[in-house]
Scaffold this motif. Structure first.
Motif, PDB file in Angstrom:
ATOM      1  N   PRO A  50       1.075  -1.704   0.356  1.00 47.74           N
ATOM      2  CA  PRO A  50      -0.527   0.106   0.620  1.00 47.74           C
ATOM      3  C   PRO A  50       0.835   1.138  -0.133  1.00 47.74           C
ATOM      4  N   SER A  51       2.074   1.790   0.675  1.00 51.45           N
ATOM      5  CA  SER A  51       2.615   2.529   1.041  1.00 51.45           C
ATOM      6  C   SER A  51       3.699   2.639  -0.448  1.00 51.45           C
ATOM      7  N   GLY A  52       4.750   1.625  -0.486  1.00 51.46           N
ATOM      8  CA  GLY A  52       5.421   1.480  -1.232  1.00 51.46           C
ATOM      9  C   GLY A  52       7.030   1.305  -0.680  1.00 51.46           C
ATOM     10  N   GLY A  53       8.049   1.042  -0.931  1.00 51.53           N
ATOM     11  CA  GLY A  53       9.485   1.242  -0.475  1.00 51.53           C
ATOM     12  C   GLY A  53       9.927  -0.177   0.201  1.00 51.53           C
ATOM     13  N   PRO A  54      10.177  -0.284   1.557  1.00 51.84           N
ATOM     14  CA  PRO A  54      10.685  -1.623   2.316  1.00 51.84           C
ATOM     15  C   PRO A  54       9.349  -1.970   3.053  1.00 51.84           C
ATOM     16  N   VAL A  55       8.953  -3.209   2.864  1.00 57.22           N
ATOM     17  CA  VAL A  55       7.973  -4.172   3.084  1.00 57.22           C
ATOM     18  C   VAL A  55       8.670  -4.410   4.437  1.00 57.22           C
ATOM     19  N   PRO A  56       7.755  -4.254   5.911  1.00 53.70           N
ATOM     20  CA  PRO A  56       8.071  -4.689   7.169  1.00 53.70           C
ATOM     21  C   PRO A  56       7.711  -6.214   7.213  1.00 53.70           C
ATOM     22  N   ILE A  57       8.710  -6.269   7.910  1.00 50.50           N
ATOM     23  CA  ILE A  57       9.069  -8.581   8.183  1.00 50.50           C
ATOM     24  C   ILE A  57       8.985  -7.787   9.593  1.00 50.50           C
ATOM     25  N   ASP A  58       7.366  -8.900   9.953  1.00 50.86           N
ATOM     26  CA  ASP A  58       7.210  -9.601  10.797  1.00 50.86           C
ATOM     27  C   ASP A  58       8.391 -10.196  11.906  1.00 50.86           C
ATOM     28  N   GLU A  59       9.140  -9.425  12.937  1.00 47.85           N
ATOM     29  CA  GLU A  59      10.611 -10.064  13.398  1.00 47.85           C
ATOM     30  C   GLU A  59      10.163 -11.715  13.369  1.00 47.85           C
ATOM     31  N   TYR A  73      15.286 -14.418   1.400  1.00 43.14           N
ATOM     32  CA  TYR A  73      16.207 -13.776   2.264  1.00 43.14           C
ATOM     33  C   TYR A  73      17.092 -13.025   1.766  1.00 43.14           C
ATOM     34  N   ASN A  74      17.874 -13.583   1.641  1.00 46.26           N
ATOM     35  CA  ASN A  74      19.609 -12.887   0.842  1.00 46.26           C
ATOM     36  C   ASN A  74      19.791 -13.495  -0.061  1.00 46.26           C
ATOM     37  N   ASP A  75      18.302 -13.719  -1.052  1.00 45.32           N
ATOM     38  CA  ASP A  75      18.533 -12.955  -2.680  1.00 45.32           C
ATOM     39  C   ASP A  75      19.071 -11.585  -3.478  1.00 45.32           C
ATOM     40  N   PRO A  76      19.073 -11.479  -3.831  1.00 42.48           N
ATOM     41  CA  PRO A  76      19.489 -10.140  -3.939  1.00 42.48           C
ATOM     42  C   PRO A  76      18.582  -9.725  -5.152  1.00 42.48           C
ATOM     43  N   THR A  77      18.297 -10.158  -5.798  1.00 40.46           N
ATOM     44  CA  THR A  77      16.586 -10.040  -6.522  1.00 40.46           C
ATOM     45  C   THR A  77      15.689 -10.032  -5.249  1.00 40.46           C
ATOM     46  N   PHE A  78      15.081 -10.987  -5.111  1.00 40.93           N
ATOM     47  CA  PHE A  78      14.222 -10.623  -4.207  1.00 40.93           C
ATOM     48  C   PHE A  78      14.130  -9.974  -2.966  1.00 40.93           C
ATOM     49  N   ARG A  79      15.681  -9.579  -2.214  1.00 48.39           N
ATOM     50  CA  ARG A  79      15.605  -8.436  -1.690  1.00 48.39           C
ATOM     51  C   ARG A  79      15.497  -7.626  -1.918  1.00 48.39           C
ATOM     52  N   HIS A  80      15.257  -6.873  -2.617  1.00 46.34           N
ATOM     53  CA  HIS A  80      15.575  -5.547  -3.256  1.00 46.34           C
ATOM     54  C   HIS A  80      14.682  -5.234  -3.733  1.00 46.34           C
ATOM     55  N   LYS A  81      13.450  -6.304  -3.893  1.00 44.51           N
ATOM     56  CA  LYS A  81      11.730  -6.025  -4.487  1.00 44.51           C
ATOM     57  C   LYS A  81      11.686  -6.177  -2.859  1.00 44.51           C
ATOM     58  N   LEU A  82      11.329  -6.737  -2.215  1.00 38.57           N
ATOM     59  CA  LEU A  82      10.974  -6.134  -1.496  1.00 38.57           C
ATOM     60  C   LEU A  82      11.420  -5.393  -0.338  1.00 38.57           C
ATOM     61  N   GLU A  83      13.035  -4.917  -0.906  1.00 40.03           N
ATOM     62  CA  GLU A  83      12.854  -3.579   0.241  1.00 40.03           C
ATOM     63  C   GLU A  83      12.424  -2.426  -0.555  1.00 40.03           C
ATOM     64  N   HIS A  84      11.983  -2.042  -1.943  1.00 41.48           N
ATOM     65  CA  HIS A  84      11.976  -1.022  -2.390  1.00 41.48           C
ATOM     66  C   HIS A  84      10.063  -1.439  -3.096  1.00 41.48           C
ATOM     67  N   SER A  85       9.247  -2.158  -2.711  1.00 39.50           N
ATOM     68  CA  SER A  85       8.160  -2.530  -2.899  1.00 39.50           C
ATOM     69  C   SER A  85       7.239  -0.962  -3.824  1.00 39.50           C
ATOM     70  N   THR A  86       6.679  -1.433  -5.065  1.00 42.57           N
ATOM     71  CA  THR A  86       6.005  -0.639  -5.255  1.00 42.57           C
ATOM     72  C   THR A  86       4.645  -0.098  -5.134  1.00 42.57           C
ATOM     73  N   ARG A  87       4.005   0.898  -4.857  1.00 41.43           N
ATOM     74  CA  ARG A  87       2.984   1.111  -4.217  1.00 41.43           C
ATOM     75  C   ARG A  87       2.050   0.723  -5.170  1.00 41.43           C
ATOM     76  N   LEU A  88       0.964   0.381  -5.038  1.00 43.99           N
ATOM     77  CA  LEU A  88      -0.347  -0.055  -5.067  1.00 43.99           C
ATOM     78  C   LEU A  88      -0.883   0.314  -6.157  1.00 43.99           C
ATOM     79  N   ASP A  89      -0.709   2.255  -5.935  1.00 43.02           N
ATOM     80  CA  ASP A  89      -1.588   2.929  -6.361  1.00 43.02           C
ATOM     81  C   ASP A  89      -0.532   2.598  -8.602  1.00 43.02           C
ATOM     82  N   GLU A  90       0.923   2.705  -7.999  1.00 43.78           N
ATOM     83  CA  GLU A  90       1.365   3.005 -10.153  1.00 43.78           C
ATOM     84  C   GLU A  90       1.785   1.377 -10.177  1.00 43.78           C
ATOM     85  N   ILE A  91       0.550   0.097  -9.513  1.00 44.52           N
ATOM     86  CA  ILE A  91       0.161  -0.627 -10.440  1.00 44.52           C
ATOM     87  C   ILE A  91      -0.559  -1.563 -11.847  1.00 44.52           C
ATOM     88  N   ASP A  92       0.418  -1.342 -12.673  1.00 41.65           N
ATOM     89  CA  ASP A  92      -0.963  -1.814 -13.428  1.00 41.65           C
ATOM     90  C   ASP A  92      -1.376  -2.966 -13.743  1.00 41.65           C
TER      91      ASP A  92
END
Length: 230
Positions: A50-59, A73-92
């Motif tokens: 909803p807010s985009g940016g880093p997805v908070p992870i339940d510790e 979680y240690n995979d660079p691509t997956f981790r990057h997508k988690l930490e730079h999520s797209t805002r929902l209102d920017e999704i097509d």
């Protein structure tokens, strides 16, 4: 040649409980275990929130003994997508054929009334895509109406985090509502496993839902089966 489908993962942006000192967010294995099934076919995917940016992870969900969590979680691509999520209102939504709503308690606050999320669900579902959700992520389906005005969940078989499970993790007093009750109020045909916290899914045509974190892999496997083996 198999078709190449693209998946959209939606994760919560919400972190706070009303009274608990610890934080909530995405339950990590609900993303990693599901993706582990998609990775066999190297499916392209994006992660949104909803807010985009880093997805908070339940510790409490970052379990060192979970090799699948560790792997992704240690995979660079997956981790990057988690930490730079797209805002929902920017999704097509037209870019995706698979939609997956991940859980973690945070979803109970920012999924159910999110109009943008409802639009994405409706679009992907009505255009022949597959909609999947697990645990508290199922709350994102509660208020989705189709173009004819009917509720997506009306008379549909669905699973989701159970009231018993909520009581066992002692968060039944913290969540804004009990998911099992809410699903039944929407006239969904709610199903759950006989024993809490074991894998359990429901499949109703292009709707695949899982009860709890341990169901995420099974949901992923079923999604792949529905997309490629039908």
């Amino acid at each position: 040649m198999d078709p190449i489908y693209k998946a959209l993962f939606v994760c919560t942006s919400h972190t706070d409980y009303p009274t608990k000192p610890y934080k909530t967010g995405l339950w990590l294995s609900e993303a990693t275990h599901f993706y582990d099934e998609l990775d066999d076919r190297k499916l392209p995917y994006d992660i949104a929130s909803p807010s985009g940016g880093p997805v908070p992870i339940d510790e409490r969900s970052v379990d060192r003994r979970d090799t699948v969590n560790e792997k992704w979680y240690n995979d660079p691509t997956f981790r990057h997508k988690l930490e730079h999520s797209t805002r929902l209102d920017e999704i097509d939504p037209a870019s995706y054929q698979i939609l997956y709503l991940t859980g973690g308690h945070g979803a109970m606050w920012d999924f159910p009334d999110n109009q943008t999320l409802q639009t994405i669900v409706r679009y992907i579902y009505e255009n022949g895509g597959l909609v999947a959700a697990v645990g508290h992520g199922v709350s994102g389906l509660l208020n989705v109406r189709l173009s004819d005005g009917s509720l997506l969940l009306d008379n549909r078989q669905v699973a989701g985090f159970s009231t018993m499970e909520e009581k066992l993790v002692r968060l039944d007093e913290e969540v804004p509502f009990l998911l099992e009750d809410a699903l039944k109020q929407k006239k969904a045909l709610y199903g759950k496993g006989f024993i809490p916290f074991l894998p359990y899914i429901e499949v109703d045509e292009r709707l695949v839902t899982g009860q709890n974190p341990l169901s995420a892999r099974k949901v992923g496997r079923k999604v792949m089966e529905e997309m490629y083996e039908k």
